[in-house]
Design a protein around this motif. Structure first.
Motif, PDB file in Angstrom:
ATOM      1  N   VAL A 156       0.870  -0.992  -0.097  1.00  0.00           N
ATOM      2  CA  VAL A 156      -0.124  -0.214  -0.027  1.00  0.00           C
ATOM      3  C   VAL A 156       0.858   1.247   0.235  1.00  0.00           C
ATOM      4  O   VAL A 156       0.503   2.291  -0.664  1.00  0.00           O
ATOM      5  N   ARG A 157       2.049   1.375   0.732  1.00  0.00           N
ATOM      6  CA  ARG A 157       2.980   2.247   0.828  1.00  0.00           C
ATOM      7  C   ARG A 157       3.493   2.448  -0.564  1.00  0.00           C
ATOM      8  O   ARG A 157       3.939   3.629  -0.851  1.00  0.00           O
ATOM      9  N   GLU A 158       3.785   1.418  -1.280  1.00  0.00           N
ATOM     10  CA  GLU A 158       4.356   1.587  -2.613  1.00  0.00           C
ATOM     11  C   GLU A 158       3.158   2.058  -3.719  1.00  0.00           C
ATOM     12  O   GLU A 158       3.650   2.354  -4.875  1.00  0.00           O
ATOM     13  N   GLY A 159       2.037   2.101  -3.430  1.00  0.00           N
ATOM     14  CA  GLY A 159       1.021   2.771  -4.314  1.00  0.00           C
ATOM     15  C   GLY A 159       0.056   1.680  -4.692  1.00  0.00           C
ATOM     16  O   GLY A 159      -0.771   2.150  -5.379  1.00  0.00           O
ATOM     17  N   VAL A 160       0.194   0.623  -4.222  1.00  0.00           N
ATOM     18  CA  VAL A 160      -0.847  -0.395  -4.591  1.00  0.00           C
ATOM     19  C   VAL A 160      -2.202  -0.504  -3.729  1.00  0.00           C
ATOM     20  O   VAL A 160      -2.113  -0.325  -2.501  1.00  0.00           O
ATOM     21  N   PRO A 161      -3.230  -0.209  -4.337  1.00  0.00           N
ATOM     22  CA  PRO A 161      -4.516   0.006  -3.546  1.00  0.00           C
ATOM     23  C   PRO A 161      -4.832  -0.973  -2.740  1.00  0.00           C
ATOM     24  O   PRO A 161      -4.513  -2.250  -3.241  1.00  0.00           O
ATOM     25  N   LEU A 162      -5.153  -1.181  -1.436  1.00  0.00           N
ATOM     26  CA  LEU A 162      -5.393  -2.199  -0.535  1.00  0.00           C
ATOM     27  C   LEU A 162      -6.574  -2.934  -1.155  1.00  0.00           C
ATOM     28  O   LEU A 162      -6.343  -4.227  -1.035  1.00  0.00           O
ATOM     29  N   ALA A 163      -7.479  -2.537  -1.818  1.00  0.00           N
ATOM     30  CA  ALA A 163      -8.524  -3.431  -2.401  1.00  0.00           C
ATOM     31  C   ALA A 163      -8.119  -4.402  -3.344  1.00  0.00           C
ATOM     32  O   ALA A 163      -8.184  -5.418  -3.607  1.00  0.00           O
ATOM     33  N   ALA A 164      -6.872  -3.691  -4.068  1.00  0.00           N
ATOM     34  CA  ALA A 164      -6.221  -4.720  -5.129  1.00  0.00           C
ATOM     35  C   ALA A 164      -5.365  -5.721  -4.346  1.00  0.00           C
ATOM     36  O   ALA A 164      -5.144  -6.760  -4.992  1.00  0.00           O
ATOM     37  N   VAL A 165      -4.627  -5.398  -3.239  1.00  0.00           N
ATOM     38  CA  VAL A 165      -4.102  -6.481  -2.713  1.00  0.00           C
ATOM     39  C   VAL A 165      -4.687  -7.549  -1.987  1.00  0.00           C
ATOM     40  O   VAL A 165      -4.336  -8.484  -2.098  1.00  0.00           O
ATOM     41  N   LEU A 166      -6.133  -6.946  -1.486  1.00  0.00           N
ATOM     42  CA  LEU A 166      -7.011  -7.945  -1.178  1.00  0.00           C
ATOM     43  C   LEU A 166      -7.418  -9.070  -2.242  1.00  0.00           C
ATOM     44  O   LEU A 166      -7.617 -10.167  -1.953  1.00  0.00           O
ATOM     45  N   ALA A 167      -7.806  -8.504  -3.227  1.00  0.00           N
ATOM     46  CA  ALA A 167      -7.962  -9.283  -4.326  1.00  0.00           C
ATOM     47  C   ALA A 167      -6.995 -10.227  -4.925  1.00  0.00           C
ATOM     48  O   ALA A 167      -7.285 -11.444  -5.166  1.00  0.00           O
ATOM     49  N   ALA A 168      -5.754  -9.766  -4.981  1.00  0.00           N
ATOM     50  CA  ALA A 168      -4.642 -10.696  -5.278  1.00  0.00           C
ATOM     51  C   ALA A 168      -4.482 -11.708  -4.061  1.00  0.00           C
ATOM     52  O   ALA A 168      -4.198 -12.718  -4.514  1.00  0.00           O
ATOM     53  N   ALA A 169      -4.900 -11.311  -3.041  1.00  0.00           N
ATOM     54  CA  ALA A 169      -4.488 -12.207  -1.882  1.00  0.00           C
ATOM     55  C   ALA A 169      -5.389 -13.370  -1.893  1.00  0.00           C
ATOM     56  O   ALA A 169      -5.265 -14.452  -1.526  1.00  0.00           O
ATOM     57  N   ARG A 170      -6.724 -13.058  -2.678  1.00  0.00           N
ATOM     58  CA  ARG A 170      -7.556 -14.098  -2.424  1.00  0.00           C
ATOM     59  C   ARG A 170      -7.217 -15.177  -3.741  1.00  0.00           C
ATOM     60  O   ARG A 170      -7.315 -16.526  -3.533  1.00  0.00           O
ATOM     61  N   GLU A 171      -6.744 -14.503  -4.658  1.00  0.00           N
ATOM     62  CA  GLU A 171      -6.095 -15.339  -5.620  1.00  0.00           C
ATOM     63  C   GLU A 171      -4.921 -16.457  -5.341  1.00  0.00           C
ATOM     64  O   GLU A 171      -4.683 -17.847  -5.351  1.00  0.00           O
ATOM     65  N   VAL A 172      -3.991 -15.486  -4.615  1.00  0.00           N
ATOM     66  CA  VAL A 172      -2.886 -16.485  -3.984  1.00  0.00           C
ATOM     67  C   VAL A 172      -3.360 -17.172  -3.021  1.00  0.00           C
ATOM     68  O   VAL A 172      -2.762 -18.539  -3.020  1.00  0.00           O
ATOM     69  N   ARG A 173      -4.421 -17.271  -2.169  1.00  0.00           N
ATOM     70  CA  ARG A 173      -5.029 -18.308  -1.160  1.00  0.00           C
ATOM     71  C   ARG A 173      -5.428 -19.505  -1.753  1.00  0.00           C
ATOM     72  O   ARG A 173      -5.177 -20.649  -1.709  1.00  0.00           O
ATOM     73  N   GLU A 174      -5.967 -19.308  -3.036  1.00  0.00           N
ATOM     74  CA  GLU A 174      -6.401 -20.416  -3.860  1.00  0.00           C
ATOM     75  C   GLU A 174      -5.350 -21.294  -4.273  1.00  0.00           C
ATOM     76  O   GLU A 174      -5.306 -22.532  -4.103  1.00  0.00           O
TER      77      GLU A 174
END
Length: 223
Positions: A156-174
């Motif tokens: 997030v500090r690098e400019g990635v929106p938290l919503a995008a981080v969480l969306a990516a996390a869902r795919e990583v989880r799978e």
């Protein structure tokens, strides 16, 4: 002066009448009533005609003030409060009390907001609860992993929106669940349970090395 204890067998917890609580929180009694009517704070303990509030109410009021200062609306805070409450049951299902290599982190709502530069919206909070990253314990939030918290905050500090981080996390989880299933099946087929636990670091090392190589391949193809 606020009471030193609740009077109901819980020594050490301070209680306040409405005027005292409003003064401690830096708001008016009218505002306090409004927050209570909107469900932003839990109901007080009643003893006859007297309503007693405690330090948990004070912490919630200070959190509301902090969120308002960061630009959140009362409607958004109400949704966020609802998500906190719904997270209590979810927290029991996270397995935070089970043995794990990850270190859980306890945070106040304000501290969580500070980690993510005001991006802790009701929508993002609900997504994190749904992923199992967060649970609620009293007035605190529990993040399931310090490493994941630190990495997410860094992105997030690098400019990635938290919503995008969480969306990516869902795919990583799978993908992570699929890899875990592959390795546990492999180890349980060819080793004993004791050996499978002992060889867990080997499985993690393979995934780390393959991910590193995959990143090399992908980054080398970029213009």
């Amino acid at each position: 002066m606020a009471a030193d204890q609740t009077g109901n067998g819980d020594p050490g917890v301070r209680e306040y009448r409405m005027a005292e609580l409003a003064r401690e929180a830096g708001i008016t009694e009218r505002t306090l009533r409004f927050y209570r009517e909107r469900g932003l704070i839990p109901p007080p303990r009643r003893q006859g005609r007297i309503a007693w509030y405690d330090d948990h109410h004070l912490a919630r009021l200070r959190t509301i003030s902090a969120l308002l200062e960061r630009g959140h609306t009362l409607s958004g805070i109400a949704d966020l409060t609802s998500a906190f409450e719904s997270g209590r049951d979810a927290g029991e299902e996270l397995g935070l009390v089970e043995p794990t290599e990850e270190t859980p982190v306890r945070l106040t709502p304000q501290a969580l907001a500070d980690h993510f530069a005001g991006q802790v919206t009701p929508e993002n909070l609900a997504a994190a609860l749904d992923l199992g990253y967060l649970a609620v314990s009293g007035e605190e939030i529990v993040h399931i992993s310090r490493r994941l918290l630190d990495v997410s905050a860094s992105l997030v500090r690098e400019g990635v929106p938290l919503a995008a981080v969480l969306a990516a996390a869902r795919e990583v989880r799978e993908h992570a669940d699929a890899l875990a299933a592959l390795f546990t099946d492999l180890l349980h087929t060819h080793t004993t349970q004791k050996d499978a636990d002992r060889m867990r670091p080997l499985a993690k090392a393979v995934v780390d090395a393959e991910l590193s190589l995959a990143l090399d391949r992908r980054l080398s193809q970029e213009p």
